[in-house]
Design a protein around this motif. Structure first.
Motif, PDB file in Angstrom:
ATOM      1  N   SER A 157      -0.065  -7.659  -5.233  1.00 55.67           N
ATOM      2  CA  SER A 157      -0.395  -6.743  -4.139  1.00 55.67           C
ATOM      3  C   SER A 157      -1.141  -7.461  -3.031  1.00 55.67           C
ATOM      4  O   SER A 157      -0.932  -7.183  -1.843  1.00 55.67           O
ATOM      5  CB  SER A 157      -1.219  -5.562  -4.662  1.00 55.67           C
ATOM      6  OG  SER A 157      -2.407  -6.016  -5.291  1.00 55.67           O
ATOM      7  N   HIS A 158      -2.019  -8.403  -3.379  1.00 59.30           N
ATOM      8  CA  HIS A 158      -2.741  -9.163  -2.363  1.00 59.30           C
ATOM      9  C   HIS A 158      -1.788 -10.065  -1.582  1.00 59.30           C
ATOM     10  O   HIS A 158      -1.863 -10.162  -0.352  1.00 59.30           O
ATOM     11  CB  HIS A 158      -3.838 -10.007  -3.007  1.00 59.30           C
ATOM     12  CG  HIS A 158      -4.927  -9.198  -3.640  1.00 59.30           C
ATOM     13  ND1 HIS A 158      -5.964  -9.774  -4.317  1.00 59.30           N
ATOM     14  CD2 HIS A 158      -5.123  -7.857  -3.700  1.00 59.30           C
ATOM     15  CE1 HIS A 158      -6.766  -8.825  -4.775  1.00 59.30           C
ATOM     16  NE2 HIS A 158      -6.273  -7.657  -4.410  1.00 59.30           N
ATOM     17  N   THR A 169       1.364  -9.613  -1.166  1.00 51.87           N
ATOM     18  CA  THR A 169       2.244  -8.768  -0.362  1.00 51.87           C
ATOM     19  C   THR A 169       1.565  -8.360   0.934  1.00 51.87           C
ATOM     20  O   THR A 169       2.172  -8.382   2.013  1.00 51.87           O
ATOM     21  CB  THR A 169       2.651  -7.519  -1.158  1.00 51.87           C
ATOM     22  OG1 THR A 169       3.265  -7.931  -2.388  1.00 51.87           O
ATOM     23  CG2 THR A 169       3.631  -6.661  -0.374  1.00 51.87           C
ATOM     24  N   LEU A 170       0.287  -8.004   0.848  1.00 47.89           N
ATOM     25  CA  LEU A 170      -0.474  -7.646   2.039  1.00 47.89           C
ATOM     26  C   LEU A 170      -0.533  -8.823   3.012  1.00 47.89           C
ATOM     27  O   LEU A 170      -0.331  -8.675   4.222  1.00 47.89           O
ATOM     28  CB  LEU A 170      -1.884  -7.215   1.635  1.00 47.89           C
ATOM     29  CG  LEU A 170      -2.670  -6.355   2.617  1.00 47.89           C
ATOM     30  CD1 LEU A 170      -1.974  -5.035   2.872  1.00 47.89           C
ATOM     31  CD2 LEU A 170      -4.083  -6.117   2.086  1.00 47.89           C
ATOM     32  N   THR A 171      -0.780 -10.017   2.482  1.00 49.50           N
ATOM     33  CA  THR A 171      -0.840 -11.210   3.320  1.00 49.50           C
ATOM     34  C   THR A 171       0.521 -11.519   3.936  1.00 49.50           C
ATOM     35  O   THR A 171       0.623 -11.874   5.115  1.00 49.50           O
ATOM     36  CB  THR A 171      -1.316 -12.419   2.500  1.00 49.50           C
ATOM     37  OG1 THR A 171      -2.531 -12.089   1.832  1.00 49.50           O
ATOM     38  CG2 THR A 171      -1.558 -13.624   3.391  1.00 49.50           C
ATOM     39  N   LEU A 228      -0.047  -0.465  -2.346  1.00 53.38           N
ATOM     40  CA  LEU A 228      -0.599  -0.649  -1.001  1.00 53.38           C
ATOM     41  C   LEU A 228      -0.433   0.616  -0.163  1.00 53.38           C
ATOM     42  O   LEU A 228      -1.317   0.975   0.618  1.00 53.38           O
ATOM     43  CB  LEU A 228       0.087  -1.830  -0.314  1.00 53.38           C
ATOM     44  CG  LEU A 228      -0.157  -3.210  -0.924  1.00 53.38           C
ATOM     45  CD1 LEU A 228       0.663  -4.260  -0.195  1.00 53.38           C
ATOM     46  CD2 LEU A 228      -1.638  -3.574  -0.886  1.00 53.38           C
ATOM     47  N   LEU A 231      -2.855   0.996   3.142  1.00 47.68           N
ATOM     48  CA  LEU A 231      -2.834  -0.331   3.744  1.00 47.68           C
ATOM     49  C   LEU A 231      -1.451  -0.737   4.252  1.00 47.68           C
ATOM     50  O   LEU A 231      -1.340  -1.645   5.078  1.00 47.68           O
ATOM     51  CB  LEU A 231      -3.326  -1.375   2.734  1.00 47.68           C
ATOM     52  CG  LEU A 231      -4.742  -1.140   2.201  1.00 47.68           C
ATOM     53  CD1 LEU A 231      -5.105  -2.210   1.186  1.00 47.68           C
ATOM     54  CD2 LEU A 231      -5.757  -1.104   3.324  1.00 47.68           C
ATOM     55  N   ALA A 232      -0.407  -0.102   3.767  1.00 48.97           N
ATOM     56  CA  ALA A 232       0.959  -0.403   4.199  1.00 48.97           C
ATOM     57  C   ALA A 232       1.752   0.894   4.250  1.00 48.97           C
ATOM     58  O   ALA A 232       1.398   1.887   3.614  1.00 48.97           O
ATOM     59  CB  ALA A 232       1.630  -1.394   3.240  1.00 48.97           C
ATOM     60  N   LEU A 254       2.235  -3.261   7.854  1.00 51.22           N
ATOM     61  CA  LEU A 254       0.837  -2.914   7.641  1.00 51.22           C
ATOM     62  C   LEU A 254       0.429  -1.740   8.513  1.00 51.22           C
ATOM     63  O   LEU A 254       0.855  -1.623   9.666  1.00 51.22           O
ATOM     64  CB  LEU A 254      -0.069  -4.100   7.958  1.00 51.22           C
ATOM     65  CG  LEU A 254       0.034  -5.330   7.060  1.00 51.22           C
ATOM     66  CD1 LEU A 254      -1.053  -6.329   7.442  1.00 51.22           C
ATOM     67  CD2 LEU A 254      -0.059  -4.977   5.593  1.00 51.22           C
ATOM     68  N   GLY A 283      -4.657  -1.859   7.139  1.00 47.74           N
ATOM     69  CA  GLY A 283      -4.201  -3.081   6.482  1.00 47.74           C
ATOM     70  C   GLY A 283      -4.295  -4.286   7.391  1.00 47.74           C
ATOM     71  O   GLY A 283      -4.677  -5.379   6.959  1.00 47.74           O
ATOM     72  N   THR A 307      -6.778  -7.742   6.846  1.00 43.51           N
ATOM     73  CA  THR A 307      -6.218  -9.085   6.688  1.00 43.51           C
ATOM     74  C   THR A 307      -6.538 -10.036   7.838  1.00 43.51           C
ATOM     75  O   THR A 307      -6.174 -11.207   7.778  1.00 43.51           O
ATOM     76  CB  THR A 307      -4.678  -9.000   6.568  1.00 43.51           C
ATOM     77  OG1 THR A 307      -4.140  -8.337   7.731  1.00 43.51           O
ATOM     78  CG2 THR A 307      -4.279  -8.221   5.326  1.00 43.51           C
TER      79      THR A 307
END
Length: 314
Positions: A22-23, A25-27, A60, A65-66, A84, A88, A92
Motif C-alpha cells: 500500500s505504501h 502504491t501510494l508512492t 488506500l 488517500l486514492a 491520489l 494523498g 506524499t
C-alpha cells in the motif's frame, strides 16, 4: 492513516520488497500521476496477483488517500484508473523519491479524465522498459521514470519533457548509465508541432542561465549540467494512428533534423530516435525498432549514438 504509518511511508524509496504494498502504491501514484490496476501490478508486483493489488488500492481508497475513475473501453469492459486525492498528494509530497517535485493533485473524475489517455500511454512506455530490464538483468524500476520534467530554455520559456528515464545496462562488471528525455506522441497534435519539440530540446542543449542583475561572467557551462552528467538522448514514442501516418510523422522529425541548423548541430551531439509504442511493447526497446532521426537503419535505443568510444555515462 496513523502517525506510525505516515512515518513508515516517509521512508519509501528503499528496495521494493521491504515496503508494504500500500505504501509503494501510494508512492507510485504520486510518481506517475495515474495508472490502472494492471499497470500498478506490473510495476510493483509483476509476479503477484491482481487481487493483491486490488486489496492495496481499496485500502488506500477507504483511507481517503486514492480514488478511481472508470475508463470505458471499446469492448464495453470497465477499467479503473487510479490517482491520489489531495490528501494523498499532501501525504506524499515529502517522500525522498519525490523531493523537489511539485505536487499535481487531481481533485475529481473530470480532472483525471483530462490527463488519462496521455498519462496511461506514458506508463505503458515505462513498463516496456521495465520489463526489458527484468529480462536482461538491467536496472530500471518505478522510480527511474520521472514524468513532466520542466527546464528553462531562455527568454522566459520552458520545455516540459513527458518523462525523463534513467536506465542502467549491466554487463558483468560493467555498468553503463543511460538517460533519455521521452516524448509520448498520441497523434493528437500536428506533425509540425511535434517536430518543433526538437527545436526546444536544441535550445535547452545550448541554454546557459545568467545570474539576475549581474554582468555576464565567464560561462559555467550549459544549465543542464546541474542535473545531468551527459545530455539525455531524446526518444519519441508514437501511437494513436495508422502505420502509414506514424511513418510520416517520423519522416517529419527527420526533416527537422536535416533542415533546421540548430537542430542539425544538436543531433550531431545527442542521439535522437523514434519508435512506434506498440512495436516497443511487442518486441522490447532493446530490439531494432528505433529509427535514428539522423537517418540510417533501425536499431536498439541504446545504440542510437554514433560514437567509437563509450563512457560509463551516456
Amino acid at each position: 492513516m496513523t502517525v506510525r504509518a505516515h512515518e513508515s511511508l516517509a521512508s519509501a524509496g528503499a528496495s521494493i520488497p521491504a515496503e508494504p504494498l500500500s505504501h509503494l502504491t501510494l508512492t507510485a501514484l504520486a510518481q506517475h500521476r495515474i495508472a490502472t490496476t494492471s499497470q500498478l501490478r506490473e510495476m510493483l508486483r509483476p509476479d503477484g496477483s491482481r487481487q493483491l493489488m486490488s486489496r492495496a488500492l481499496n485500502r488506500l481508497r477507504s483511507g481517503g488517500l486514492a480514488d478511481a475513475a472508470v475508463l470505458p473501453n471499446a469492448n464495453r469492459s470497465r477499467t479503473r484508473v487510479w490517482y491520489l486525492t489531495p490528501e494523498g498528494s499532501r501525504l506524499t509530497r515529502d517522500l525522498p523519491v519525490l523531493r523537489g517535485r511539485p505536487p499535481y493533485p487531481i481533485t475529481s473524475d473530470t480532472a483525471a479524465s483530462l490527463k488519462t489517455y496521455h498519462t496511461l500511454a506514458a506508463v505503458r512506455a515505462h513498463l516496456a522498459f521495465a520489463a526489458d530490464a527484468r529480462r536482461l538483468g538491467h536496472e530500471h524500476g518505478p522510480w527511474d521514470w520521472t514524468p513532466e520534467v520542466s527546464h528553462a530554455i531562455g527568454e522566459g520559456e520552458r520545455i516540459v519533457a513527458d518523462a525523463v528515464m534513467y536506465y542502467t545496462v549491466v554487463d558483468g562488471e560493467e555498468r553503463q548509465k543511460l538517460r533519455a528525455f521521452v516524448e509520448i506522441d498520441r497523434s493528437t497534435m500536428s506533425s509540425e508541432r511535434l517536430a518543433v519539440k526538437l527545436i526546444e530540446y536544441a535550445r535547452l542543449f545550448r541554454y546557459e542561465a545568467q545570474p539576475v542583475g549581474r554582468r555576464r561572467a565567464a560561462s559555467a557551462g550549459p544549465a543542464w549540467l546541474r542535473w545531468y552528467p551527459v545530455f539525455p538522448r531524446v526518444l519519441f514514442m508514437l501511437t494513436g494512428a495508422s502505420r502509414a501516418r506514424l511513418d510520416d510523422r517520423v519522416s517529419d522529425l527527420q526533416a527537422m533534423v536535416a533542415q533546421h541548423p540548430l537542430v542539425a548541430a544538436f543531433a550531431r551531439k545527442v542521439p535522437l530516435g523514434a519508435a512506434v509504442l506498440e512495436d516497443v511493447e511487442e518486441y522490447g526497446p532493446a530490439q531494432a525498432v528505433w529509427v535514428p532521426l539522423v537517418g540510417g537503419a533501425a536499431r536498439p535505443w541504446s545504440d542510437l549514438e554514433d560514437r567509437s568510444v563509450r563512457s560509463a555515462w551516456q
